[in-house]
Design a protein around this motif. Structure first.
Motif, PDB file in Angstrom:
ATOM      1  N   GLN A   1       1.782   7.226  -1.636  1.00 37.85           N
ATOM      2  CA  GLN A   1       1.275   5.856  -1.758  1.00 37.85           C
ATOM      3  C   GLN A   1       2.415   4.847  -1.649  1.00 37.85           C
ATOM      4  OE1 GLN A   1      -2.204   5.074  -2.159  1.00 37.85           O
ATOM      5  NE2 GLN A   1      -1.454   3.046  -1.601  1.00 37.85           N
TER       6      GLN A   1
ATOM      7  N   ARG B   1       3.261   4.482   1.853  1.00 36.12           N
ATOM      8  CA  ARG B   1       2.199   3.672   2.482  1.00 36.12           C
ATOM      9  C   ARG B   1       2.460   2.178   2.328  1.00 36.12           C
ATOM     10  NH1 ARG B   1      -0.782   0.595   4.360  1.00 36.12           N
ATOM     11  NH2 ARG B   1      -3.026   0.716   4.679  1.00 36.12           N
ATOM     12  N   GLU B   2       2.983   1.794   1.179  1.00 33.32           N
ATOM     13  CA  GLU B   2       3.256   0.379   0.912  1.00 33.32           C
ATOM     14  C   GLU B   2       4.226  -0.210   1.936  1.00 33.32           C
ATOM     15  OE1 GLU B   2       1.783  -1.109  -1.742  1.00 33.32           O
ATOM     16  OE2 GLU B   2       2.697  -3.085  -1.456  1.00 33.32           O
TER      17      GLU B   2
ATOM     18  N   LYS C   1       3.261   2.131   6.866  1.00 35.70           N
ATOM     19  CA  LYS C   1       1.948   2.642   7.303  1.00 35.70           C
ATOM     20  C   LYS C   1       2.079   3.614   8.480  1.00 35.70           C
ATOM     21  CE  LYS C   1      -2.643   0.835   8.218  1.00 35.70           C
ATOM     22  NZ  LYS C   1      -3.270   0.956   9.503  1.00 35.70           N
ATOM     23  N   ASP C   2       3.020   3.350   9.369  1.00 36.38           N
ATOM     24  CA  ASP C   2       3.189   4.193  10.555  1.00 36.38           C
ATOM     25  C   ASP C   2       4.398   5.123  10.442  1.00 36.38           C
ATOM     26  OD1 ASP C   2       1.026   2.853  11.806  1.00 36.38           O
ATOM     27  OD2 ASP C   2       2.368   1.194  12.304  1.00 36.38           O
TER      28      ASP C   2
ATOM     29  N   ASP D   1      -0.370   8.864   8.037  1.00 34.41           N
ATOM     30  CA  ASP D   1      -1.846   8.904   8.035  1.00 34.41           C
ATOM     31  C   ASP D   1      -2.386  10.323   7.914  1.00 34.41           C
ATOM     32  OD1 ASP D   1      -0.716   9.350  10.552  1.00 34.41           O
ATOM     33  OD2 ASP D   1      -2.523   8.717  11.601  1.00 34.41           O
TER      34      ASP D   1
ATOM     35  N   SER E   1      -6.320   5.697   3.615  1.00 33.15           N
ATOM     36  CA  SER E   1      -5.523   5.149   2.516  1.00 33.15           C
ATOM     37  C   SER E   1      -5.917   3.726   2.150  1.00 33.15           C
ATOM     38  CB  SER E   1      -4.042   5.198   2.893  1.00 33.15           C
ATOM     39  OG  SER E   1      -3.796   4.355   3.994  1.00 33.15           O
TER      40      SER E   1
ATOM     41  N   GLY F   1      -4.262   0.217   1.285  1.00 30.54           N
ATOM     42  CA  GLY F   1      -2.955  -0.377   1.563  1.00 30.54           C
ATOM     43  C   GLY F   1      -2.907  -1.857   1.292  1.00 30.54           C
TER      44      GLY F   1
ATOM     45  N   GLU G   1      -2.921  -4.501   2.987  1.00 34.36           N
ATOM     46  CA  GLU G   1      -3.800  -5.429   3.704  1.00 34.36           C
ATOM     47  C   GLU G   1      -5.158  -5.610   3.021  1.00 34.36           C
ATOM     48  OE1 GLU G   1      -2.672  -2.593   4.700  1.00 34.36           O
ATOM     49  OE2 GLU G   1      -4.315  -1.352   5.428  1.00 34.36           O
TER      50      GLU G   1
ATOM     51  N   GLU H   1       1.138  -6.758   6.513  1.00 37.56           N
ATOM     52  CA  GLU H   1       1.157  -5.475   5.831  1.00 37.56           C
ATOM     53  C   GLU H   1       2.475  -5.165   5.166  1.00 37.56           C
ATOM     54  OE1 GLU H   1      -0.428  -2.081   7.699  1.00 37.56           O
ATOM     55  OE2 GLU H   1      -2.005  -3.239   8.671  1.00 37.56           O
ATOM     56  N   GLU H   2       3.344  -4.432   5.848  1.00 32.36           N
ATOM     57  CA  GLU H   2       4.532  -3.943   5.160  1.00 32.36           C
ATOM     58  C   GLU H   2       5.574  -5.022   4.894  1.00 32.36           C
ATOM     59  OE1 GLU H   2       4.560  -0.102   7.629  1.00 32.36           O
ATOM     60  OE2 GLU H   2       2.924  -1.514   7.758  1.00 32.36           O
TER      61      GLU H   2
END
Ligand code: THU
Length: 138
Positions: free
Chosen positions: A90, A93-94, A97-98, A116, A122, A124, A126, A134-135
């Protein structure tokens, strides 16, 4: 950075693991978007819950120095292939994402995943910050 080199950095970091309770050593190396690499090891605390995994040590070092986008993570542990725990997935993921995740034993023996695959469907940044990038959501 080349996968083998990133894995070598994780192997080096693993030597610093402070694991008096489990005896299970883990090292991680994270490559950020601009190519900067941060490393970390697991650190165990006698009351257990403050213990931190190698991946989070490395990622928190990166973020605390202004690097918020993860490109690649290499993880090595005392088991043949040590996978990141759910909490670390997790956290990756924060900030990634990729991100690509290398689960390594040696520099020539590793498995590669996309985040993923390790954390499907997930939740995230967004979701709470729909207009953000996002990140880079600060
Ligand atoms: N650990 C990590 O550092 N990373 C992982 O991906 C899995 C688990 C650590 C936490 C604890 O210090 C030890 O391994 C045994 O669970």
């Amino acid at each position: 950075m080349d996968n083998k080199k990133l894995i070598r950095k994780a192997l080096e970091a693993k030597k610093m693991a402070y694991v008096p309770y489990s005896g299970f050593h883990v090292g991680a190396a994270v490559e950020m978007e601009d190519g900067t690499v941060f490393t970390g090891c697991n650190i165990e605390i006698v009351s257990y819950s403050p213990t931190i995994c190698a991946e989070r040590t490395a990622i928190f070092k990166a973020v605390s120095e202004g690097h918020k986008k993860i490109r690649k993570v290499a993880v090595v542990g005392d088991s043949h292939h040590t996978y990141p725990c759910g909490v670390c997935r997790q956290v990756i993921r924060e900030f990634g994402k990729d991100a690509r995740i290398l689960i390594a034993n040696t520099e020539d023996d590793f498995l590669e995943y996309g985040l993923d695959e390790l954390l499907p469907h997930s939740f995230g940044p967004e979701e709470l910050l729909p207009d953000s990038e996002e990140e880079n959501n600060v």
